[in-house]
Design an enzyme around this catalytic site. Structure first.
Site, PDB file in Angstrom:
ATOM      1  N   ASP A  13      25.194  84.690  60.049  1.00 41.48           N
ATOM      2  CA  ASP A  13      24.247  85.104  58.954  1.00 41.48           C
ATOM      3  C   ASP A  13      23.552  83.932  58.230  1.00 41.48           C
ATOM      4  OD1 ASP A  13      25.210  87.723  59.090  1.00 41.48           O
ATOM      5  OD2 ASP A  13      27.228  87.227  57.888  1.00 41.48           O
ATOM      6  N   LYS A  16      19.034  83.901  60.886  1.00 38.98           N
ATOM      7  CA  LYS A  16      18.471  83.869  62.176  1.00 38.98           C
ATOM      8  C   LYS A  16      17.360  84.710  62.299  1.00 38.98           C
ATOM      9  CE  LYS A  16      22.378  84.626  63.801  1.00 38.98           C
ATOM     10  NZ  LYS A  16      23.279  84.405  62.798  1.00 38.98           N
ATOM     11  N   ASN A  38      27.548  94.201  66.277  1.00 36.79           N
ATOM     12  CA  ASN A  38      28.310  93.338  65.249  1.00 36.79           C
ATOM     13  C   ASN A  38      27.120  92.525  64.545  1.00 36.79           C
ATOM     14  OD1 ASN A  38      27.676  91.854  67.625  1.00 36.79           O
ATOM     15  ND2 ASN A  38      29.868  90.630  67.442  1.00 36.79           N
ATOM     16  N   GLY A  40      24.009  91.599  62.315  1.00 41.18           N
ATOM     17  CA  GLY A  40      22.988  92.223  61.458  1.00 41.18           C
ATOM     18  C   GLY A  40      21.967  91.202  60.972  1.00 41.18           C
ATOM     19  N   HIS A  41      20.693  91.493  61.594  1.00 35.58           N
ATOM     20  CA  HIS A  41      19.639  90.461  61.370  1.00 35.58           C
ATOM     21  C   HIS A  41      18.584  90.974  60.487  1.00 35.58           C
ATOM     22  CE1 HIS A  41      20.661  88.156  65.186  1.00 35.58           C
ATOM     23  NE2 HIS A  41      21.435  88.161  64.281  1.00 35.58           N
ATOM     24  N   ARG A 142      36.605  93.633  84.762  1.00 32.65           N
ATOM     25  CA  ARG A 142      35.721  94.186  85.707  1.00 32.65           C
ATOM     26  C   ARG A 142      35.946  95.782  85.890  1.00 32.65           C
ATOM     27  NH1 ARG A 142      38.160  90.156  89.697  1.00 32.65           N
ATOM     28  NH2 ARG A 142      39.870  90.712  88.162  1.00 32.65           N
ATOM     29  N   GLN A 224      25.387  85.889  65.592  1.00 33.98           N
ATOM     30  CA  GLN A 224      26.714  85.267  65.283  1.00 33.98           C
ATOM     31  C   GLN A 224      26.292  83.767  65.083  1.00 33.98           C
ATOM     32  OE1 GLN A 224      27.346  87.688  68.132  1.00 33.98           O
ATOM     33  NE2 GLN A 224      27.111  88.929  66.382  1.00 33.98           N
ATOM     34  N   THR A 299      25.351  92.766  56.504  1.00 29.09           N
ATOM     35  CA  THR A 299      24.323  93.538  57.030  1.00 29.09           C
ATOM     36  C   THR A 299      24.889  94.791  57.570  1.00 29.09           C
ATOM     37  OG1 THR A 299      22.822  91.711  57.073  1.00 29.09           O
ATOM     38  CG2 THR A 299      22.204  93.590  58.218  1.00 29.09           C
ATOM     39  N   THR A 301      28.550  95.575  57.731  1.00 27.13           N
ATOM     40  CA  THR A 301      29.742  96.124  57.411  1.00 27.13           C
ATOM     41  C   THR A 301      29.575  96.340  55.716  1.00 27.13           C
ATOM     42  OG1 THR A 301      30.908  93.982  57.203  1.00 27.13           O
ATOM     43  CG2 THR A 301      31.094  95.345  59.325  1.00 27.13           C
ATOM     44  N   LEU A 332      17.857  77.663  50.315  1.00 30.23           N
ATOM     45  CA  LEU A 332      17.859  76.477  49.696  1.00 30.23           C
ATOM     46  C   LEU A 332      17.601  76.990  48.424  1.00 30.23           C
ATOM     47  CD1 LEU A 332      17.704  73.465  49.613  1.00 30.23           C
ATOM     48  CD2 LEU A 332      15.179  73.240  49.396  1.00 30.23           C
ATOM     49  N   ASP A 333      16.715  78.137  47.774  1.00 26.93           N
ATOM     50  CA  ASP A 333      16.502  78.849  46.587  1.00 26.93           C
ATOM     51  C   ASP A 333      17.760  78.995  46.001  1.00 26.93           C
ATOM     52  OD1 ASP A 333      16.123  80.316  48.922  1.00 26.93           O
ATOM     53  OD2 ASP A 333      16.203  82.188  47.619  1.00 26.93           O
TER      54      ASP A 333
HETATM   55  P1  GDP Z   1      21.451  86.659  60.306  1.00 29.84           P
HETATM   56  O1  GDP Z   1      22.612  87.342  60.803  1.00 29.84           O
HETATM   57  O2  GDP Z   1      21.517  85.252  60.638  1.00 29.84           O
HETATM   58  O3  GDP Z   1      20.093  87.089  60.884  1.00 29.84           O
HETATM   59  O4  GDP Z   1      21.292  86.627  58.777  1.00 29.84           O
HETATM   60  P2  GDP Z   1      21.262  87.884  57.908  1.00 29.84           P
HETATM   61  O5  GDP Z   1      20.184  88.698  57.838  1.00 29.84           O
HETATM   62  O6  GDP Z   1      22.735  88.448  57.953  1.00 29.84           O
HETATM   63  O7  GDP Z   1      21.768  87.351  56.164  1.00 29.84           O
HETATM   64  C1  GDP Z   1      20.673  86.277  56.033  1.00 29.84           C
HETATM   65  C2  GDP Z   1      19.994  87.129  54.341  1.00 29.84           C
HETATM   66  O8  GDP Z   1      19.445  86.042  53.618  1.00 29.84           O
HETATM   67  C3  GDP Z   1      19.206  88.357  54.794  1.00 29.84           C
HETATM   68  O9  GDP Z   1      19.384  88.983  53.760  1.00 29.84           O
HETATM   69  C4  GDP Z   1      17.782  87.309  54.577  1.00 29.84           C
HETATM   70  O10 GDP Z   1      16.759  88.282  54.322  1.00 29.84           O
HETATM   71  C5  GDP Z   1      17.907  86.652  53.464  1.00 29.84           C
HETATM   72  N1  GDP Z   1      17.327  85.144  53.698  1.00 29.84           N
HETATM   73  C6  GDP Z   1      17.047  84.591  54.842  1.00 29.84           C
HETATM   74  N2  GDP Z   1      16.312  83.584  54.325  1.00 29.84           N
HETATM   75  C7  GDP Z   1      16.245  83.286  52.966  1.00 29.84           C
HETATM   76  C8  GDP Z   1      16.085  82.336  52.060  1.00 29.84           C
HETATM   77  O11 GDP Z   1      15.763  81.429  52.515  1.00 29.84           O
HETATM   78  N3  GDP Z   1      16.310  82.592  50.788  1.00 29.84           N
HETATM   79  C9  GDP Z   1      16.921  83.835  50.491  1.00 29.84           C
HETATM   80  N4  GDP Z   1      17.319  83.769  49.033  1.00 29.84           N
HETATM   81  N5  GDP Z   1      17.171  84.733  51.274  1.00 29.84           N
HETATM   82  C10 GDP Z   1      17.155  84.583  52.593  1.00 29.84           C
HETATM   83  P1  IMO Z   2      24.997  87.933  62.681  1.00 33.86           P
HETATM   84  O1  IMO Z   2      24.545  87.888  64.266  1.00 33.86           O
HETATM   85  C1  IMO Z   2      28.803  86.994  60.677  1.00 33.86           C
HETATM   86  C2  IMO Z   2      32.504  88.040  62.658  1.00 33.86           C
HETATM   87  C3  IMO Z   2      33.279  89.088  62.208  1.00 33.86           C
HETATM   88  C4  IMO Z   2      34.807  88.536  62.547  1.00 33.86           C
HETATM   89  C5  IMO Z   2      34.519  87.936  63.838  1.00 33.86           C
HETATM   90  C6  IMO Z   2      34.764  88.905  65.076  1.00 33.86           C
HETATM   91  O2  IMO Z   2      24.532  88.814  62.077  1.00 33.86           O
HETATM   92  O3  IMO Z   2      25.048  86.632  62.214  1.00 33.86           O
HETATM   93  P2  IMO Z   2      33.613  90.869  66.111  1.00 33.86           P
HETATM   94  O4  IMO Z   2      33.182  92.528  65.447  1.00 33.86           O
HETATM   95  O5  IMO Z   2      32.546  90.235  66.494  1.00 33.86           O
HETATM   96  O6  IMO Z   2      34.756  91.115  67.100  1.00 33.86           O
HETATM   97  O7  IMO Z   2      34.170  89.791  64.893  1.00 33.86           O
HETATM   98  O8  IMO Z   2      33.049  87.449  63.972  1.00 33.86           O
HETATM   99  N1  IMO Z   2      31.087  88.280  63.039  1.00 33.86           N
HETATM  100  C7  IMO Z   2      30.044  88.060  62.244  1.00 33.86           C
HETATM  101  N2  IMO Z   2      29.854  87.153  61.247  1.00 33.86           N
HETATM  102  N3  IMO Z   2      27.539  87.349  61.115  1.00 33.86           N
HETATM  103  C8  IMO Z   2      27.644  88.143  62.581  1.00 33.86           C
HETATM  104  O9  IMO Z   2      26.447  88.291  63.111  1.00 33.86           O
HETATM  105  C9  IMO Z   2      29.067  88.186  63.009  1.00 33.86           C
HETATM  106  N4  IMO Z   2      29.343  88.970  64.252  1.00 33.86           N
HETATM  107  C10 IMO Z   2      30.517  88.797  63.981  1.00 33.86           C
HETATM  108  O10 IMO Z   2      33.213  89.197  60.720  1.00 33.86           O
HETATM  109  O11 IMO Z   2      35.246  87.338  61.730  1.00 33.86           O
HETATM  110 MG    MG Z   3      23.680  89.000  59.906  1.00 32.89          MG
END
Ligand code: GDP
Ligand code: IMO
Ligand code: MG
Length: 441
Positions: A13, A16, A38, A40-41, A142, A224, A299, A301, A332-333
């Protein structure tokens, strides 16, 4: 032409999705190489928010190939919804390609995920419940079902029979309240899903090799993060795949020497969802402040994310195991308004200080963070230049860069594309080749 890897440098999170979307404008192909639903981007374009679980965050631009490669585990029910949602919102999924070798997350994997977690009680991992662990376990054993199996009735039937016999035994033992899974329900449904995806299913590694021969720009989008890697994360509180840069080679089928650059995405603080040790976790007011300001809710769960101060010991570990070339610092914000910021520069364990990250969860649990304190900033406008950031924010970024001896190539100040330093006043060259903070600064 370049092959760029984007990896999470923390516990996931990190943003990415945003960084991949940003760089995808200049890429031809975007590839996901591990994980599954798993992930959520979240990508924000203008006022529109897209949440992607399987599909690479390049799909929002027309004309890009978006590849779900061999190392991924695909839940076809979730992927179908994802495709339909994008189409409903007027986007084309013509560029989607899915590997013949990608493993399929079946309904019994999701049930087993819940059973395993319940059996572990207090020691549970806090998984996303998406069946990821059991699916990768079947892959290693397998007996997994792959995308190619959904296209041939005989193969699917054979493999389902073997799996249903075993899984129903376990399910009836631990969950007698659930009805057994039946061949007559699953076979037609998964053949139907196979037909839905047939036009997209190909040999994706061959497609990637061809693109490399044609000198295309390829982005590899990690899911992840490093600290969730099954080898280099905080085992057993990890996911079941290899999010690190090395995962690209095995998950997409390319040689390590074809990777030109690895960018680690890192929040200006750190979060974790699920259980497991977290040395810099902030319980209380400041943690709540970060969670609310940063909208730190999962994102996938919806779970509240645990928030903490930036951990440079963990980041240094990510620099090493990924061979990072540069950092993308996001959010950073979110730190704006905190008078003092702490940064973890070492751990104290049994009276000794160390800057080596222990990948053993039990050892990590005993680590106490050693902090340096830096002044915060009161306001942070959406600016385009590093020089226009408050001096305290500049110093915060310089501190990170000099501790890990790496340049910062991207700084994100908000969820949208334009809320990124250097985005509005476009210069020559690719965004991934910029340097915002140099190590010698
Ligand atoms: P990912 O799983 O690594 O793609 O990250 P997630 O999407 O799960 O979580 C990042 C959250 O932060 C998302 O809701 C983005 O829209 C938001 N986000 C990304 N960059 C920034 C930032 O620079 N500032 C703020 N406030 N939100 C951001
Ligand atoms: P993104 O791509 C944050 C965490 C789960 C749990 C552990 C194992 O959005 O960054 P799983 O369901 O993979 O067997 O769970 O990994 N986890 C994540 N945490 N961001 C994710 O994906 C995650 N995908 C799995 O919360 O601790
Ligand atoms: Mg995510």
């Amino acid at each position: 032409m370049a092959n760029i890897v984007i990896v999470g440098a923390q516990w996931g999170d990190e943003g990415k999705g945003k960084i991949t979307d940003l760089l995808a404008e200049e890429a031809d192909i975007v590839v996901r190489y591990q994980g599954g639903s798993n992930a959520g981007h979240t990508v924000k374009v203008g006022e529109e928010v897209f949440r992607l679980h399987h599909i690479p965050s390049g799909i929002l631009y027309p004309g890009k190939l978006c590849i779900i490669a061999d190392g991924m585990v695909v839940d076809p029910e979730v992927l179908k919804e994802e495709v339909e949602e994008l189409v409903k919102r007027g986007l084309s999924v013509e560029g989607l390609r899915i590997s013949l070798n990608a493993h399929i997350v079946m309904p019994y994997h999701r049930i087993l995920d819940g059973i395993w977690e319940a059996r572990m009680g207090k020691g549970r991992i806090g998984t996303t419940g998406r069946g990821i662990g059991p699916c990768y376990a079947d892959k290693a054993a397998r007996i997994g079902i792959r995308m190619s199996d959904l296209l041939v009735e005989r193969l699917l039937k054979e493999k389902l029979a073997i799996n249903l016999e075993e899984k129903n035994l376990i399910i009836s033992h631990y969950r007698p309240d659930l009805p057994p899974l039946k061949m007559e329900d699953l076979l037609p449904r998964y053949l139907e899903l196979g037909e839905f995806f047939r036009p997209y299913v190909v040999n994706t590694s061959q497609l990637i090799h061809q693109a490399m021969d044609e000198k295309k720009n390829i982005l590899f989008e990690g899911a992840q993060g490093t600290l969730l890697d099954i080898n280099y994360g905080t085992y057993p509180f990890v996911t079941s795949s290899h999010p690190i840069a090395g995962g690209v080679c095995i998950g997409a089928g390319i040689g390590p020497r074809r990777i030109d650059k690895v960018i680690g995405v890192c929040k200006a603080y750190i979060t974790r969802v699920g259980e497991g040790p977290f040395p810099t976790e902030i319980i209380g007011e400041v943690g709540d402040y970060l969670r609310e300001r940063g909208a730190e809710y999962g994102t996938t769960t919806g779970r509240p994310r645990r928030c903490g101060w930036l951990d440079l010991v963990a980041l240094k570990h990510a620099v090493k195991v990924n061979g990072l070339d540069g950092l993308a610092i996001t959010k950073l914000d979110v730190l704006t308004g905190l008078p003092k910021l702490k940064i973890c520069v070492a751990y104290r364990i049994d009276g000794q200080e160390t800057d080596v990250f222990p990948v053993d969860a039990n050892l990590l649990k005993r680590c106490e963070p050693v902090y340096e304190e830096l002044p915060g900033w009161e306001r942070l406008e959406d600016v385009d230049d590093f020089a226009d950031l408050p001096k305290e924010a500049q110093d915060y970024l310089r501190f990170i860069s000099s501790y890990v001896a790496l340049p910062i190539c991207i700084v994100s100040l908000g969820p949208r594309r334009e809320q990124t330093l250097g985005w509005r006043v476009r210069k020559e060259g690719y965004l991934w080749d910029r340097i915002v903070v140099d190590t010698v600064d």
